[in-house]
Scaffold this motif. Structure first.
Motif, PDB file in Angstrom:
ATOM      1  N   PHE A  24       0.801  -1.228   0.000  1.00 46.01           N
ATOM      2  CA  PHE A  24       0.000   0.000   0.000  1.00 46.01           C
ATOM      3  C   PHE A  24       0.833   1.277   0.000  1.00 46.01           C
ATOM      4  CE2 PHE A  24      -4.231  -1.884   1.812  1.00 46.01           C
ATOM      5  CZ  PHE A  24      -4.338  -2.671   0.677  1.00 46.01           C
ATOM      6  N   PRO A  25       1.997   1.335   0.684  1.00 43.93           N
ATOM      7  CA  PRO A  25       2.776   2.563   0.611  1.00 43.93           C
ATOM      8  C   PRO A  25       3.722   2.641  -0.584  1.00 43.93           C
ATOM      9  CG  PRO A  25       3.746   1.102   2.234  1.00 43.93           C
ATOM     10  CD  PRO A  25       2.499   0.423   1.722  1.00 43.93           C
ATOM     11  N   ARG A  26       3.682   1.655  -1.475  1.00 45.19           N
ATOM     12  CA  ARG A  26       4.601   1.665  -2.612  1.00 45.19           C
ATOM     13  C   ARG A  26       3.922   1.171  -3.881  1.00 45.19           C
ATOM     14  NH1 ARG A  26       6.837  -1.595   1.303  1.00 45.19           N
ATOM     15  NH2 ARG A  26       8.740  -0.354   1.429  1.00 45.19           N
ATOM     16  N   MET A  27       2.632   1.508  -4.043  1.00 48.50           N
ATOM     17  CA  MET A  27       1.911   1.028  -5.222  1.00 48.50           C
ATOM     18  C   MET A  27       2.527   1.552  -6.521  1.00 48.50           C
ATOM     19  SD  MET A  27      -0.508  -1.037  -4.185  1.00 48.50           S
ATOM     20  CE  MET A  27      -1.984  -1.097  -5.207  1.00 48.50           C
ATOM     21  N   GLU A  28       3.115   2.761  -6.469  1.00 53.33           N
ATOM     22  CA  GLU A  28       3.705   3.304  -7.694  1.00 53.33           C
ATOM     23  C   GLU A  28       4.930   2.521  -8.134  1.00 53.33           C
ATOM     24  OE1 GLU A  28       5.093   6.394  -4.510  1.00 53.33           O
ATOM     25  OE2 GLU A  28       3.458   4.953  -4.782  1.00 53.33           O
ATOM     26  N   GLU A  29       5.487   1.705  -7.250  1.00 51.55           N
ATOM     27  CA  GLU A  29       6.596   0.839  -7.625  1.00 51.55           C
ATOM     28  C   GLU A  29       6.094  -0.473  -8.224  1.00 51.55           C
ATOM     29  OE1 GLU A  29       9.386   0.331  -4.395  1.00 51.55           O
ATOM     30  OE2 GLU A  29       8.844   2.293  -3.576  1.00 51.55           O
ATOM     31  N   LEU A  30       4.854  -0.815  -7.958  1.00 50.35           N
ATOM     32  CA  LEU A  30       4.280  -2.072  -8.423  1.00 50.35           C
ATOM     33  C   LEU A  30       3.434  -1.913  -9.675  1.00 50.35           C
ATOM     34  CD1 LEU A  30       3.082  -3.453  -4.973  1.00 50.35           C
ATOM     35  CD2 LEU A  30       4.964  -4.362  -6.335  1.00 50.35           C
ATOM     36  N   ALA A  31       3.008  -0.699  -9.957  1.00 50.17           N
ATOM     37  CA  ALA A  31       2.037  -0.490 -11.024  1.00 50.17           C
ATOM     38  C   ALA A  31       2.436   0.704 -11.880  1.00 50.17           C
ATOM     39  CB  ALA A  31       0.654  -0.256 -10.428  1.00 50.17           C
ATOM     40  N   PRO A  32       2.009   0.712 -13.143  1.00 46.92           N
ATOM     41  CA  PRO A  32       2.225   1.901 -13.973  1.00 46.92           C
ATOM     42  C   PRO A  32       1.368   3.047 -13.464  1.00 46.92           C
ATOM     43  CG  PRO A  32       0.848   0.310 -15.130  1.00 46.92           C
ATOM     44  CD  PRO A  32       1.313  -0.357 -13.879  1.00 46.92           C
ATOM     45  N   VAL A  33       1.942   4.238 -13.392  1.00 49.93           N
ATOM     46  CA  VAL A  33       1.250   5.387 -12.829  1.00 49.93           C
ATOM     47  C   VAL A  33       1.461   6.610 -13.715  1.00 49.93           C
ATOM     48  CG1 VAL A  33       1.446   4.584 -10.436  1.00 49.93           C
ATOM     49  CG2 VAL A  33       3.244   6.039 -11.402  1.00 49.93           C
ATOM     50  N   ARG A  34       0.616   7.602 -13.494  1.00 47.29           N
ATOM     51  CA  ARG A  34       0.837   8.937 -14.041  1.00 47.29           C
ATOM     52  C   ARG A  34       0.922   9.886 -12.855  1.00 47.29           C
ATOM     53  NH1 ARG A  34      -2.611   8.938 -17.977  1.00 47.29           N
ATOM     54  NH2 ARG A  34      -1.067   8.527 -19.595  1.00 47.29           N
ATOM     55  N   THR A  35       1.911  10.761 -12.867  1.00 46.46           N
ATOM     56  CA  THR A  35       2.163  11.639 -11.732  1.00 46.46           C
ATOM     57  C   THR A  35       1.194  12.813 -11.712  1.00 46.46           C
ATOM     58  OG1 THR A  35       4.507  11.045 -11.638  1.00 46.46           O
ATOM     59  CG2 THR A  35       3.881  13.172 -10.676  1.00 46.46           C
ATOM     60  N   ILE A  36       0.695  13.118 -10.522  1.00 41.70           N
ATOM     61  CA  ILE A  36      -0.096  14.323 -10.266  1.00 41.70           C
ATOM     62  C   ILE A  36       0.873  15.339  -9.670  1.00 41.70           C
ATOM     63  CG2 ILE A  36      -2.151  15.268  -9.145  1.00 41.70           C
ATOM     64  CD1 ILE A  36      -2.959  12.268  -8.611  1.00 41.70           C
ATOM     65  N   ALA A  37       1.414  16.196 -10.508  1.00 38.51           N
ATOM     66  CA  ALA A  37       2.485  17.083 -10.076  1.00 38.51           C
ATOM     67  C   ALA A  37       1.982  18.123  -9.080  1.00 38.51           C
ATOM     68  CB  ALA A  37       3.101  17.776 -11.287  1.00 38.51           C
ATOM     69  N   ASN A  38       2.768  18.337  -8.021  1.00 36.13           N
ATOM     70  CA  ASN A  38       2.436  19.419  -7.113  1.00 36.13           C
ATOM     71  C   ASN A  38       3.060  20.716  -7.635  1.00 36.13           C
ATOM     72  OD1 ASN A  38       5.114  19.048  -6.446  1.00 36.13           O
ATOM     73  ND2 ASN A  38       4.792  19.139  -4.245  1.00 36.13           N
ATOM     74  N   GLY A  39       2.894  21.809  -6.913  1.00 37.96           N
ATOM     75  CA  GLY A  39       3.350  23.096  -7.407  1.00 37.96           C
ATOM     76  C   GLY A  39       4.386  23.732  -6.508  1.00 37.96           C
ATOM     77  N   GLU A  40       4.759  24.960  -6.832  1.00 41.48           N
ATOM     78  CA  GLU A  40       5.759  25.671  -6.043  1.00 41.48           C
ATOM     79  C   GLU A  40       5.174  26.188  -4.731  1.00 41.48           C
ATOM     80  OE1 GLU A  40       7.439  28.711  -8.430  1.00 41.48           O
ATOM     81  OE2 GLU A  40       8.301  27.327  -9.900  1.00 41.48           O
ATOM     82  N   ALA A  41       3.895  26.521  -4.762  1.00 41.13           N
ATOM     83  CA  ALA A  41       3.268  26.999  -3.526  1.00 41.13           C
ATOM     84  C   ALA A  41       3.162  25.853  -2.524  1.00 41.13           C
ATOM     85  CB  ALA A  41       1.892  27.578  -3.822  1.00 41.13           C
ATOM     86  N   PHE A  42       3.419  26.164  -1.264  1.00 45.41           N
ATOM     87  CA  PHE A  42       3.350  25.141  -0.226  1.00 45.41           C
ATOM     88  C   PHE A  42       2.509  25.669   0.923  1.00 45.41           C
ATOM     89  CE2 PHE A  42       5.143  23.506   3.818  1.00 45.41           C
ATOM     90  CZ  PHE A  42       4.759  22.185   3.678  1.00 45.41           C
ATOM     91  N   ARG A  43       1.543  24.882   1.354  1.00 51.02           N
ATOM     92  CA  ARG A  43       0.683  25.291   2.459  1.00 51.02           C
ATOM     93  C   ARG A  43       1.143  24.642   3.750  1.00 51.02           C
ATOM     94  NH1 ARG A  43      -5.915  25.691   2.817  1.00 51.02           N
ATOM     95  NH2 ARG A  43      -5.990  26.254   5.031  1.00 51.02           N
ATOM     96  N   GLU A  44       1.621  25.481   4.657  1.00 51.02           N
ATOM     97  CA  GLU A  44       1.962  24.977   5.977  1.00 51.02           C
ATOM     98  C   GLU A  44       0.679  24.575   6.712  1.00 51.02           C
ATOM     99  OE1 GLU A  44       4.744  24.380   7.392  1.00 51.02           O
ATOM    100  OE2 GLU A  44       6.280  25.530   6.308  1.00 51.02           O
ATOM    101  N   LEU A  45       0.804  23.566   7.519  1.00 52.01           N
ATOM    102  CA  LEU A  45      -0.284  23.179   8.409  1.00 52.01           C
ATOM    103  C   LEU A  45       0.208  23.422   9.827  1.00 52.01           C
ATOM    104  CD1 LEU A  45      -1.505  19.856   6.724  1.00 52.01           C
ATOM    105  CD2 LEU A  45      -2.544  22.132   6.553  1.00 52.01           C
ATOM    106  N   PRO A  46      -0.064  24.604  10.373  1.00 50.82           N
ATOM    107  CA  PRO A  46       0.459  24.927  11.703  1.00 50.82           C
ATOM    108  C   PRO A  46      -0.124  24.012  12.770  1.00 50.82           C
ATOM    109  CG  PRO A  46      -1.162  26.547  11.013  1.00 50.82           C
ATOM    110  CD  PRO A  46      -0.897  25.690   9.817  1.00 50.82           C
ATOM    111  N   ARG A  47       0.670  23.784  13.785  1.00 50.03           N
ATOM    112  CA  ARG A  47       0.230  22.880  14.847  1.00 50.03           C
ATOM    113  C   ARG A  47      -0.499  23.660  15.933  1.00 50.03           C
ATOM    114  NH1 ARG A  47       1.086  17.810  15.330  1.00 50.03           N
ATOM    115  NH2 ARG A  47       2.658  17.873  13.677  1.00 50.03           N
ATOM    116  N   GLY A  48      -1.682  23.203  16.260  1.00 47.54           N
ATOM    117  CA  GLY A  48      -2.456  23.800  17.328  1.00 47.54           C
ATOM    118  C   GLY A  48      -2.351  22.973  18.593  1.00 47.54           C
TER     119      GLY A  48
END
Length: 396
Positions: A49-73
């Motif tokens: 389950f944590p390595r399905m892209e190594e077992l199967a053909p995939v297409r990448t969903i590219a992320n972007g330059e913007a990054f959203r921090e998730l601050p800790r409450g």
């Protein structure tokens, strides 16, 4: 590294799995070899389950330059009771075999835990959580002018379905799984439609799911019967890809994934025809699933831009079809609760739970001992309710 193995098809979900070219002996875990993913052992699923892209053909969903921090409450004090018995958080996570869980309230991380070797950077397969992302792409395609309306016939976008049981079925009826077309989603039956629909030989230029689905007869008037149908979510993917003229992963990246601050690329498994399996199998981190949930909470707005039509999520995440369970229903590929909350859910315990009234997102992944079970679902729902109660209690 993994042992050499040939996983040509995980028939139950239409996965075309193949060993990576760089695979070598000396695996750090058991590599599944059964063609049916439901027949994998628990250790094999833990490994895969944590390595399905190594077992199967995939297409990448590219992320972007913007990054959203998730601050800790501040930490969240959760009182969890199941079947009249008090449970600790650790007992709940062990019961669910959770690999990762995050609770985001008012934009702050109130709880985050990882287990089973996973961490903040671990991508994990979503299974049917992907359905809710696919349905969101329909909304994006409407805003972009590629899909005229939800009441447009499916055959306008998949002409190969003309003359089939899908004559007269609308895009909306695919989204709500009310086409009336015959379908068997029995995961335990090797002869069920969900076991067979992606084993067809691909035809040039036609998605394999279309080849299979156009041979199914209509059993009920469209719009009159709800029946869970993974094949139809795959048809939704074909509708979107045909309408926008690009692969689903590229469209998801362009419209949403690269713009909501995701930390990592996603990976989307493709079928034997080279097209994304729209009803399944996006791999992403638990934090990035939560970031998608925050996008939904923002009503599909990114900055000042509306990605889906105004009111889209209000419709998509409320009961559009009666599933025969009191207090619950089905929207546009979202499971709905009558209190206004809703969820994306996948077999083996994947989920994104969203509660707009409380500004709450809970994302989790893991590996239940079984694909689907009412007991595990109800204990997860009990956890959701406990988090809601904890949040409510802070305001008193």
């Amino acid at each position: 590294m993994m042992k050499n193995a040939i996983l040509t098809a995980a028939a139950t979900l239409g996965l075309a799995l193949a060993a990576p070219a760089a695979a070598q002996d000396g695996a750090d875990g058991p590599v599944p070899t059964d063609l049916n993913i439901l027949m994998w052992t628990q250790p094999q699923r833990d490994f895969a389950f944590p390595r399905m892209e190594e077992l199967a053909p995939v297409r990448t969903i590219a992320n972007g330059e913007a990054f959203r921090e998730l601050p800790r409450g501040p930490g969240l004090d959760i009182a969890l009771a199941i079947d009249g018995e008090d449970w600790t958080l650790d007992r709940y996570l062990e019961d669910q075999r959770a690999a990762g869980i995050i609770v985001v309230h008012n934009g702050e991380v109130r709880l985050e835990r990882y287990r089973m070797g996973a961490d903040v950077d671990t991508r994990w397969t979503s299974f049917s959580v992907a359905k809710s992302l696919t349905s969101t792409l329909v909304g994006a395609a409407i805003v972009d002018g590629h899909i005229e309306s939800l009441d447009a016939p499916v055959t306008d976008y998949i002409p190969e379905l003309q003359g089939s049981g899908y004559d007269g079925v609308t895009v909306r009826q695919l989204l709500t799984m009310t086409s009336g077309v015959r379908w068997n989603e029995d995961y335990t039956d090797p002869d069920s439609d969900v076991s067979l629909f992606n084993q067809v030989t691909p035809e040039p230029g036609i998605d394999p799911v279309v080849t299979y689905m156009r041979n199914l007869p209509s059993e009920a008037e469209p719009g009159t019967r709800w029946q869970y149908n993974t094949g139809e979510t795959n048809l939704i993917g074909v509708v979107v890809a045909n309408a926008v003229g690009m692969p689903l992963a590229d469209y998801l990246s362009r419209e949403i994934w690269s713009r909501i601050g995701t930390a990592r690329d996603g990976e989307w498994i493709v079928n034997a025809g080279g097209n994304e399996i729209a009803g399944c199998c996006i791999s992403a981190t638990v934090r990035d699933y939560a970031r998608f949930g925050l996008f939904v909470l923002a009503d599909g707005m990114i900055g000042e831009e509306r990605v889906v039509p105004e009111g889209w999520f209000a419709d998509a995440t409320t009961r559009q079809a009666d599933i025969g369970t009191p207090g619950r229903g089905y929207g546009y590929q979202w499971w709905t609760f009558d209190d206004g909350s809703f969820a994306a859910q996948g077999i083996f315990g994947q989920g994104i739970f969203i509660d707009p009234a409380r500004n709450l997102v809970i994302a989790s992944n893991g590996n239940w001992p079984v694909a689907s079970d009412a007991g595990y679902r109800e204990r997860r729902n009990a956890f959701y309710r406990a988090v809601q109660a904890a949040v409510d209690g802070e305001g008193q």
